[in-house]
Design an enzyme around this catalytic site. Sequence first.
Site, short mmCIF file in Angstrom:
data_model
loop_
_atom_site.label_atom_id
_atom_site.label_comp_id
_atom_site.label_asym_id
_atom_site.label_seq_id
_atom_site.Cartn_x
_atom_site.Cartn_y
_atom_site.Cartn_z
N GLN A 74 0.82 -1.21 0.00
CA GLN A 74 0.00 0.00 0.00
C GLN A 74 0.85 1.27 0.00
O GLN A 74 1.79 1.40 0.79
CB GLN A 74 -0.92 0.02 1.23
CG GLN A 74 -1.99 1.11 1.11
CD GLN A 74 -2.85 1.23 2.35
OE1 GLN A 74 -2.36 1.58 3.42
NE2 GLN A 74 -4.14 0.95 2.22
N CYS A 104 -6.67 6.72 5.22
CA CYS A 104 -6.04 6.87 6.53
C CYS A 104 -6.46 8.18 7.19
O CYS A 104 -6.33 9.25 6.60
CB CYS A 104 -4.52 6.84 6.41
SG CYS A 104 -3.70 7.09 8.00
N LYS A 143 -8.33 2.13 -1.46
CA LYS A 143 -9.04 1.98 -0.19
C LYS A 143 -9.43 3.37 0.32
O LYS A 143 -8.58 4.27 0.38
CB LYS A 143 -8.16 1.26 0.84
CG LYS A 143 -8.88 0.91 2.15
CD LYS A 143 -8.03 -0.06 3.00
CE LYS A 143 -8.85 -0.65 4.15
NZ LYS A 143 -9.01 0.22 5.29
N HIS A 173 -14.19 1.56 3.81
CA HIS A 173 -14.33 1.53 5.27
C HIS A 173 -15.53 2.43 5.60
O HIS A 173 -15.53 3.60 5.28
CB HIS A 173 -13.06 2.06 5.95
CG HIS A 173 -13.13 2.06 7.45
ND1 HIS A 173 -12.41 1.18 8.21
CD2 HIS A 173 -13.84 2.81 8.31
CE1 HIS A 173 -12.69 1.39 9.50
NE2 HIS A 173 -13.55 2.39 9.57
N ASN A 205 -15.07 -3.13 4.66
CA ASN A 205 -14.15 -3.08 5.79
C ASN A 205 -14.76 -2.29 6.95
O ASN A 205 -15.37 -1.25 6.76
CB ASN A 205 -12.85 -2.42 5.31
CG ASN A 205 -11.81 -2.23 6.41
OD1 ASN A 205 -11.18 -1.18 6.47
ND2 ASN A 205 -11.63 -3.20 7.28
N GLY A 206 -14.59 -2.84 8.17
CA GLY A 206 -15.04 -2.14 9.38
C GLY A 206 -15.91 -3.01 10.27
O GLY A 206 -16.92 -3.54 9.83
N ASP A 207 -15.47 -3.18 11.51
CA ASP A 207 -16.26 -3.89 12.54
C ASP A 207 -16.46 -5.39 12.33
O ASP A 207 -17.30 -5.99 12.98
CB ASP A 207 -17.65 -3.25 12.70
CG ASP A 207 -17.60 -1.89 13.39
OD1 ASP A 207 -16.49 -1.50 13.83
OD2 ASP A 207 -18.63 -1.22 13.48
N GLY A 229 -9.55 -5.72 10.10
CA GLY A 229 -8.41 -4.97 10.60
C GLY A 229 -8.21 -5.24 12.08
O GLY A 229 -7.66 -6.25 12.49
N ARG A 230 -8.71 -4.32 12.90
CA ARG A 230 -8.47 -4.42 14.35
C ARG A 230 -9.03 -5.70 14.97
O ARG A 230 -8.53 -6.17 15.98
CB ARG A 230 -9.04 -3.18 15.05
CG ARG A 230 -8.25 -1.90 14.72
CD ARG A 230 -8.95 -0.64 15.18
NE ARG A 230 -10.30 -0.57 14.65
CZ ARG A 230 -11.34 -0.07 15.29
NH1 ARG A 230 -11.19 0.41 16.51
NH2 ARG A 230 -12.53 -0.03 14.73
#
Length: 327
Positions: A74, A104, A143, A173, A205-207, A229-230
């Site tokens: 990336q 970002c 992204k 996201h 993407n997300g959660d 991700g997280r």
Amino acid sequence: MNQTIKIGNVEINRTAALAPMAGTADRAFREICKRFGACYVVGEMVSSKGLTFQSKKSAELLVVSDAERPIGVQLFGDDPLTMAQAAELAMSYNPDIIDINMGCPAPKIAGNGGGSALMKTPKLAGEITKAVVNAVDVPVTVKFRKGWNDDSVNAVEFGKIAEQNGAAAITVHGRTREQMYAPPVDIDMIAQVKRAVTSIPVIANGDVVDIQSAVEMYERTGADLIMIGRGALGNPWVFRQIDAYFKDGTVLPPPTLEEKVEVMLEHIRLACEYKTERVAMREARKHAAWYLTGVHGAAGFRRQAGTLCTFDDLRLLAQQVLQSHQE
């Protein structure tokens, strides 16, 4: 649903991918996630300026291994020419895909016109996409987020611009830059982007943190792929669980404490091998804390994790964690 998708000429299993995360999704962690079934991984973001100015630090972030394939690297930046030059330089590291970071939210990135700041300048974002696509012969992906803030939600328009300028896939996201990572992700917005962008894959993407949220993200958005991700931090087996469930409905049990500790040690051992013990152990503090979340006595162990300096320190911590559960 189809079992695979194609990003350009790269075939990817339709399970769950590892999102790019600066400072955490390094080569060691990516390799661990691949072992546990991540269908695709993306490296940490690399500064296009740093790369073109021959920064050793930027170049090191591009090193990939065959164990990680398929892998994307990336890049971020706000100048089409510099981004194109950086993409050409990145090709010497043999990535399967080049991903452009336009999401970002970090002030030092967005404050300098890169990352999610590009959502305020869609025309420039399109020019950057086109320049990178023309510079390399691998698929280029973009992204981005829901928008800059609630007054400028433009993910649908942004996705179409990426598509029109040659992107081979997009990742959305579902939060604005202003929201950072806090409120629940806007699944409906991702679904809107998917309906509007029809000729290339849309990645959601997300959660996504477990089987249930993975299934929900696929079903409610119609996305071609999901990215974690997280939710993977300290939890690489999330990919194994999703993989097994999508294969035949199997719900695997959570990892045992022994497995958690074993994987933590293997992950950090690889990091020490790839980037020296001194550097790796500083970064290992947060990873160890994530691995030990939910363990009995976790608060004390996490405090101890914050003081790690050598791999032997980590070994000792691992022994103490296991012993405390045998007593």
